[in-house]
Design an enzyme around this catalytic site. Structure first.
Site, short mmCIF file in Angstrom:
data_model
loop_
_atom_site.label_atom_id
_atom_site.label_comp_id
_atom_site.label_asym_id
_atom_site.label_seq_id
_atom_site.Cartn_x
_atom_site.Cartn_y
_atom_site.Cartn_z
N SER A 92 -41.30 50.49 -36.04
CA SER A 92 -40.09 49.73 -36.37
C SER A 92 -39.70 48.72 -35.29
O SER A 92 -38.89 47.82 -35.56
CB SER A 92 -38.92 50.67 -36.63
N LYS A 132 -33.73 50.88 -31.19
CA LYS A 132 -33.49 49.61 -31.88
C LYS A 132 -32.91 48.62 -30.87
O LYS A 132 -32.61 48.96 -29.74
CB LYS A 132 -32.51 49.77 -33.05
#
Length: 216
Positions: A21, A99
């Site tokens: 990701s 993230k």
């Protein structure tokens, strides 16, 4: 073990990247050798997290859906796995995610048809670090490559919270996919474990992790 617990609680920790990701910034995939990253807490004793920082955080309840423990039922093996997680040999048995911060409390984030990038307070953010070309094609009827997938927002980030996105925009279940929860998909500051400073393994990928001022 006591020293390791103290270091992890107050200084930092090594984490294993298990997914893709955050490509191309951080490498990880099922069955491959993922990056080991150094995550430190000291920076956030002196200042608040900022947009552009890559951070490790604990997901809120809506992010926990589908999370499964991968620890062995054998107490000896489970103990070894836990020790291994302290030094980045095994992923922690927690729903910790990595993230990039896109927006902070009080800011409005969105991406609509015609926008050149993800927008914060009506201005485009720097997206020079995202994966190109995208992993998955984007349906032009519902989204765009500039948005990294479906259109979303506008969302005003609650005070003390942060809006998170993966650098691999079309392959990241980030704040965009939790907009219906009590935090509007954002993460409370107290859930942030630390700032990613560097990749320490494998040797071929050793280096610092950039934290550009994406709203400049």
């Amino acid at each position: 073990m006591v020293i390791m617990v103290i270091l992890q609680t107050f200084i930092g920790r090594v984490y294993l990247i298990p997914s893709a990701s955050m490509e191309p910034t951080l490498h990880g995939c099922q069955g491959c050798t993922g990056d080991r990253i150094a995550v430190e807490k000291v920076s956030y004793y002196l200042s608040d997290p900022e947009p552009g920082d890559v951070v490790v955080f604990e997901g809120t309840d809506s992010w926990d859906v589908g999370f499964e423990s991968h620890r062995s039922q054998n107490p000896v093996i489970r103990g070894l796995q836990t020790v291994g997680s302290y030094v980045g040999l095994v992923a922690p048995d927690e729903n910790n995610l990595v993230k990039r911060i896109i927006a902070q409390g009080g800011q409005t984030v969105s991406c609509q048809e015609g926008d050149p990038a993800v927008m914060v307070d009506g201005k485009p953010t720097d997206q020079s670090f995202i994966l190109q070309p995208p992993t998955y094609p984007v349906d032009p009827a519902t989204g765009s490559e500039a948005c990294g997938g479906p259109y979303f927002g506008p969302v005003t980030v609650p005070e003390g919270h942060y809006f998170m996105m993966g650098d691999n925009r079309t392959n990241s279940l980030d704040s965009r996919y939790h907009l219906g929860d009590e935090h509007q998909g954002t993460i409370p500051e107290e859930n942030i474990k630390g700032k990613v400073q560097a990749i320490i393994l494998p040797l071929s990928r050793i280096g610092s992790v950039d934290d550009p001022d994406i709203q400049a």
